[in-house]
Design an enzyme around this catalytic site. Structure first.
Site, short mmCIF file in Angstrom:
data_model
loop_
_atom_site.label_atom_id
_atom_site.label_comp_id
_atom_site.label_asym_id
_atom_site.label_seq_id
_atom_site.Cartn_x
_atom_site.Cartn_y
_atom_site.Cartn_z
N LYS A 117 25.41 27.68 -17.03
CA LYS A 117 25.23 28.70 -16.00
C LYS A 117 25.19 30.07 -16.67
CE LYS A 117 27.17 30.11 -11.54
NZ LYS A 117 28.29 29.91 -10.60
N GLY A 137 23.83 33.57 -10.77
CA GLY A 137 22.97 33.42 -11.93
C GLY A 137 22.13 32.16 -11.84
N GLU A 138 21.56 31.79 -12.95
CA GLU A 138 20.69 30.62 -13.03
C GLU A 138 21.40 29.48 -13.77
OE1 GLU A 138 16.49 33.14 -13.29
OE2 GLU A 138 17.32 32.17 -15.08
N ASP A 149 35.88 29.09 -0.72
CA ASP A 149 34.43 28.97 -0.52
C ASP A 149 34.03 27.49 -0.50
OD1 ASP A 149 31.92 29.96 -0.02
OD2 ASP A 149 31.42 30.32 -2.13
N GLY A 161 18.56 25.18 -10.89
CA GLY A 161 19.06 25.92 -9.74
C GLY A 161 19.17 27.40 -10.03
N GLU A 162 19.30 28.15 -8.95
CA GLU A 162 19.44 29.60 -9.06
C GLU A 162 20.22 30.09 -7.84
OE1 GLU A 162 16.71 33.65 -9.48
OE2 GLU A 162 15.78 31.67 -9.25
#
Length: 852
Positions: free
Chosen positions: A599, A582-583, A691, A577-578
Site C-alpha cells: 500500500k 493511497g493505491e 471503521d 485497488g485505490e
C-alpha cells in the site's frame, strides 16, 4: 522747488491710483482687528491684533524750519507733535518683542490730523474698495503721508507718532515689470529682523527720497465714537493670526491704494537696510505657491496693480509668514511622496514573508445555534443549502434541533478534512517538483502515537503481545533474556561501550541483528501457540486481565525499516485497488516467492498521524483474523506498507454482485463470527477500530476473514478511557459517535450490526439518502428493521437488534456476542469460497461487457 514738484507729482499719481482702485471690486476678506495702544499723550489706540500695549516711538529728526531738536519721547511722557516738514529722516528705535493676541476690536482707531489742522479720514478706510488702504480724503493725502529714513512711504494710525503696528498677513503683490522676477527674499536672522517704517497718515507716497511733512504740533488726535466703524473696514482682508513682533522691528505700513503694503527693513536705527523684494507669481493659477493669497479676487487685484508698482518703482513687501494650510499641504505632499517608497518597502516585506508552507493547527470554528422563531443562527449560507438539499424538513429541525446541530458539526468537519487533504495534495505536488521529500519539509518531527511497550524496538522486531496469559511469561524465558540482552546492547552502543565478546562495531551490529532475529522467531512461535487451541476462550478476551496501558510516544522512524524495498520485492506489480489513503499493488517477495500487497501512501502532515497509528497497531497485533503486517519503508515522499495479500478481495466485491451472488445466513454468521474474533482481540488491547464496514473486511482465497485498515483506530489509555473524536463512515457510524459524545469500543459493535444488514440487503440502511440526512435519521429514528422479515431467522434478527441498540449500556461486548445463538449456525471457511469465486466471475464478466 524741486521738492515741491516731486510732491505734486506724487499727489497726481496718488489720485490716479485712487481712481483706478475705485473701479476694482471690493475685497471679500476682513481686516485683522486693530491693536489697542496707549499713546504718550494719554490716549489709547488699538493695534491690528486688538491687544492693548504701550510702545515708545523714536524721536523725529529736526526739520529745516525748526532747528531746535525735539527730545526723544519716553513711555511715561506725552509725545509732542513732530514739525510740519522734517529736513532729515528721523532715527528709529528698536522695539521690544511684544506678543500680540488677536481680539475683537471694541472701538475704531482715532482720526488723524492732517497738516491743515482738519481731521482726515480713518487710515483704514478705502474709498475704492480695493484690497489696499487708500485714503478716504484724497485732498489731504500728501499732508498725512510720512517717509521713513529709507525713502519708503507708509501709512500709520497716529499722526506724527512712530508707534509700531503689528504686521498683517496679506498677499504679496505681483510685479511683472519688464518680465523679470526679483530674487527670493532673504530669510531674516534672529539678530536682524525686518524693520517696518512708522506710519503717520492714510497717504501712499510713491517717491522714495522725499520726506512727507509731519502733522502740526500740539494737535491732539480725535477719537472716533465707540460705535463708529471706519468706512470699508468690513472689506479689509482678514488674514491669519498676527505673529509676534520680534525685537528691533516696527509696525507695518498701511494704506497703499493699490493693495500693496511696502515694508522697509532696518537692522539698527542708524544703518538702513535695503528693501526686500518678493518672488513674483506670473500666473494667477500659480499664485498659491509664490504668494500667500487665499482667494482669486486678491490674485486679480494684484495682477491689475502691477503696472502702478512698476511705474513708481515702489519696493515690494516681503512675504508674510506661511499659512498653516500651506504647511499642511506640503506635509501631505511630502507624506504622499514618501509613502510611495514606504508602500513599496511594505510590499517587498510582504513578498519576502510570503512562503508556501504546510498548514498547521488548522481550525475553522463555526458556532451554530437554533432559535424556535428565527431558525438557525450562525449557519453559513453554503450549509443552509446543504441542509435544504439533505432532505431534513423543518419539522425535523424543530423537533430535533440539537441533533441537527451535531450532524451539521460532523459534516462540517468532514468537509474541512477534505479541504485540508486537497491542500496537502497540492503542496505535495509542489514539493515533488522541487525534488525535496514532503515528509522532510512538513514533518521534521513526525507525530507519535501511544503504544503498549515503552522500549523502542528495531523495525524487524515485533512488539510482545499484550494479551499474553501469565503462564506464557514463565514458559518463555529465552525471549525475555534475549530482550534484556538487546536492550543492554542498545544502551552500550549509545555509550560506545562494548560488553560483548567482539570489540568492533561490525560485530556489535551482527550480534544485535542475530539476537533480534532469534527474538522475532521465538515471538512468532509464541503467537502461534496462543492462536492454536483455546485461542477464543473467555480468558483471552477478558478486559479485566488487561490493564490500561500508559501513553508512550513513538515516531514513524522507529516503526519503518531502513532497507531498500526495491531489493526485497520484484519489479513487476499489479494495481488491485485505490482508495483515499493511497493505491494498493501486488508484488512478489523475492525471498519467499509469495505475493505481497504493498500500500503506497503519500506522506503529508494531515495523514501522518493516521499512518503512524495504523502501523503501530498493525505491528503490535498478531491474530488470525487481523491482516498480517510485514514491514513499512520510506521511499521518497511516500510510505510503502507491505502486508499480507488476500486473494479473495474485500467483502464489498461480493456485495456489489448482489444480483448474481447472495449470501445466506450461514455465510453471514461465519463472517460476523470471524469479525467478532478480531474485534474481541483488539478490544482486549483497549483499542477501537472505528471503521468496521465491508470495505475493510478482507477475504482470502481459502475463505479466511481478516480485519484491515486501522487508519481510524484509536488507543484507549489511562488518561483517555473514552474518545470523542468524530471519525468513520457516516452510514456505519454509531449515534453516540455522530453526536461527539463519549464513546468506547462498543461503537464497533454498532458498525458490525450495520455490516450484517449490509450483507443481507447489499447495502446499509439509509444508503439512498444523502449523508447528512442519513446521520440525522440514525441519531433520531434509529435503524429500521430488515426489509424482508420472513426471509431471516429470529436469531439473525435478534443478533442485529442487539448490535444496533441505541442504549450503549445495553449493547453487548464482542466477547459476549461470540456466544450468541446466531453465530452457532455459521459455516466454515470452505463454505464461503463458492461465494468468493462466483463474485470474481461476475466481476470479470461485467468488466468485459463494459469494455465491449
Amino acid at each position: 522747488m524741486e521738492q515741491s514738484k516731486r510732491v505734486s507729482m506724487m499727489r497726481e499719481k496718488f489720485e490716479a491710483q485712487s481712481n483706478e482702485a475705485e473701479s476694482s471690486p471690493p475685497p471679500n476678506r476682513k481686516p485683522p482687528p486693530p491693536n489697542k495702544r496707549v499713546q504718550t499723550n494719554g490716549t489709547s489706540s488699538l493695534n491690528s491684533s486688538g491687544s492693548s500695549f504701550v510702545s515708545p516711538s523714536p524721536s523725529p529728526s529736526p526739520s529745516p524750519q525748526q532747528p531746535v531738536k525735539r527730545p526723544l519721547p519716553s513711555p511715561g511722557v506725552n509725545k509732542q507733535a513732530p514739525p510740519a516738514l522734517p529736513t532729515q529722516p528721523r532715527p528709529q528705535q528698536q522695539q521690544p518683542e511684544i506678543p500680540v493676541r488677536p481680539t475683537t476690536p471694541t472701538r475704531t482707531p482715532p482720526n488723524l490730523i492732517n497738516s491743515n489742522g482738519t481731521s482726515g479720514g480713518s487710515g483704514f478706510s478705502s474709498s475704492s474698495g480695493n484690497s489696499g488702504y487708500s485714503s478716504s480724503n484724497n485732498n489731504n493725502s500728501n499732508s498725512n503721508s510720512s517717509i521713513n529714513m529709507n525713502g519708503n512711504h507708509s501709512n500709520g494710525l497716529n499722526g506724527g507718532s512712530s508707534n509700531p503696528v503689528p504686521m498683517r498677513k496679506v498677499s504679496s503683490p505681483i510685479n511683472i515689470a519688464n518680465g523679470t522676477t526679483p530674487p527670493p527674499p532673504p530669510q531674516p536672522t534672529p539678530s536682524q529682523q525686518p524693520q517696518q517704517s512708522p506710519s503717520s497718515a492714510s497717504h501712499n507716497n510713491t517717491q522714495h527720497n522725499i520726506p512727507s511733512p509731519p502733522p502740526l504740533p500740539n494737535n491732539k488726535p480725535k477719537k472716533l465714537a465707540p460705535t463708529a466703524v471706519p468706512a470699508g473696514l468690513g472689506s479689509i482682508i482678514g488674514g491669519p493670526k498676527t505673529p509676534a513682533i520680534s525685537p528691533g522691528s516696527t509696525s507695518p505700513s498701511l494704506g497703499s491704494s493699490n493693495g500693496n503694503i511696502p515694508i522697509s527693513t532696518t537692522s539698527t536705527p542708524i544703518t538702513p537696510t535695503p528693501p526686500i523684494s518678493v518672488p513674483l507669481a506670473t500666473s494667477p493659477n500659480n499664485s498659491h505657491k509664490d504668494s500667500i493669497s487665499n482667494s482669486n479676487s486678491n490674485n486679480n487685484n494684484n495682477n491689475n496693480n502691477n503696472n502702478n508698482n512698476n511705474s513708481s518703482n515702489a519696493t515690494t513687501s516681503p512675504p508674510s509668514p506661511p499659512v498653516s494650510n500651506v504647511g499642511n499641504k506640503q506635509d501631505e505632499e511630502k507624506k504622499g511622496f514618501l509613502s510611495i517608497f514606504t508602500n513599496k518597502k511594505k510590499n517587498k516585506d510582504k513578498k519576502k514573508e510570503f512562503s508556501v508552507g504546510s498548514p498547521f493547527n488548522v481550525k475553522h470554528n463555526i458556532h451554530v445555534n437554533y432559535h424556535s422563531v428565527t431558525g438557525f443562527e450562525g449557519l453559513p449560507k453554503e450549509w443552509e443549502v446543504i441542509l435544504q438539499s439533505s432532505g431534513i424538513t423543518r419539522e425535523d429541525v424543530v423537533e430535533h434541533s440539537e441533533v441537527v446541530i451535531d450532524v451539521l458539526d460532523f459534516h462540517m468537519q468532514q468537509q474541512q478534512q477534505q479541504a485540508q487533504q486537497e491542500q496537502q495534495a497540492l503542496m505535495q505536488k509542489q514539493m515533488q517538483q522541487s525534488g525535496i521529500p514532503a515528509h522532510m519539509l512538513n514533518n521534521p518531527k513526525p507525530p507519535t502515537i501511544p503504544i503498549r511497550d515503552a522500549n523502542k524496538q528495531p523495525h524487524n522486531q515485533l512488539q510482545p503481545t499484550p494479551h499474553q496469559p501469565p503462564q506464557h511469561h514463565h514458559q518463555q524465558q529465552p525471549p525475555q533474556q534475549h530482550h534484556h540482552q538487546q536492550q543492554q546492547q542498545q544502551h552500550n552502543n549509545n555509550n560506545n561501550n562494548n560488553n560483548n565478546n567482539n570489540n568492533n562495531n561490525n560485530n556489535q551490529q551482527s550480534a544485535q541483528q542475530q539476537s533480534a532475529g532469534i527474538l522475532s522467531q521465538q515471538q512468532e512461535q509464541q503467537l502461534e501457540e496462543m492462536m492454536c487451541g483455546g485461542a477464543y476462550d473467555d480468558e483471552q478476551y477478558d478486559l479485566n486481565n488487561q490493564p490500561l496501558p500508559d501513553e508512550t510516544n513513538v515516531s514513524l522512524y522507529d516503526l519503518v525499516s531502513q532497507e531498500d524495498p526495491t531489493k526485497l520485492f520484484g519489479e513487476g506489480s499489479t494495481k488491485i485497488g485505490e482508495g483515499a489513503a493511497g493505491e494498493v499493488f501486488v508484488v512478489t517477495q523475492l525471498k519467499t516467492n509469495n505475493k505481497v500487497a504493498i500500500k503506497k501512501m503519500p506522506l503529508n502532515q494531515q495523514n501522518m498521524k493516521l499512518i503512524v497509528t495504523e502501523i503501530g497497531i498493525m505491528k503490535s497485533c498478531r491474530h488470525q483474523n487481523i491482516i498480517d503486517y510485514i514491514d513499512s519503508y520510506l521511499v521518497g515522499d511516500s510510505l510503502w506498507v507491505a502486508m499480507e495479500f488476500m486473494g479473495g478481495g474485500c467483502l464489498t466485491e461480493i456485495l456489489e454482485q448482489f444480483n448474481s451472488v447472495k449470501l445466506v445466513e450461514a455465510q453471514i454468521a461465519y463472517v460476523c463470527a470471524e469479525t467478532l474474533k478480531g474485534l474481541a482481540y483488539i478490544h482486549s488491547q483497549h483499542r477501537i477500530h472505528r471503521d468496521i464496514k465491508s470495505d475493510n473486511i478482507l477475504l482470502g482465497s481459502d475463505g479466511s476473514v481478516k480485519l484491515a485498515d486501522f487508519g481510524y483506530a484509536a488507543q484507549l489509555t489511562k488518561s483517555k478511557q473514552k474518545r470523542v473524536t468524530i471519525v468513520g463512515t457516516p452510514y456505519w457510524m454509531a449515534p453516540e459517535l455522530i453526536r461527539g459524545q463519549n464513546y468506547d469500543r462498543k461503537v464497533d459493535i454498532w458498525s458490525l450490526g450495520i455490516m450484517a444488514m449490509e450483507m443481507a440487503e447489499s447495502e446499509p440502511p439509509y444508503m439512498s439518502f444523502p449523508p447528512l440526512r442519513a446521520l440525522f435519521l440514525i441519531t433520531t429514528k434509529g435503524i429500521p428493521d430488515l426489509k424482508d422479515q420472513n426471509k431471516w431467522s429470529d436469531d439473525f434478527k435478534d443478533f442485529v437488534k442487539k448490535c444496533l441498540d441505541k442504549d450503549v449500556e445495553n449493547r453487548p461486548e464482542a466477547k459476549v456476542l461470540l456466544n450468541h445463538p446466531f453465530l452457532k449456525t455459521a459455516c466454515n471457511s470452505n463454505g464461503l469460497v463458492p461465494a468468493i469465486m462466483e463474485a470474481k466471475k461476475a466481476k470479470e464478466a461485467h468488466s468485459k461487457f463494459s469494455i465491449h
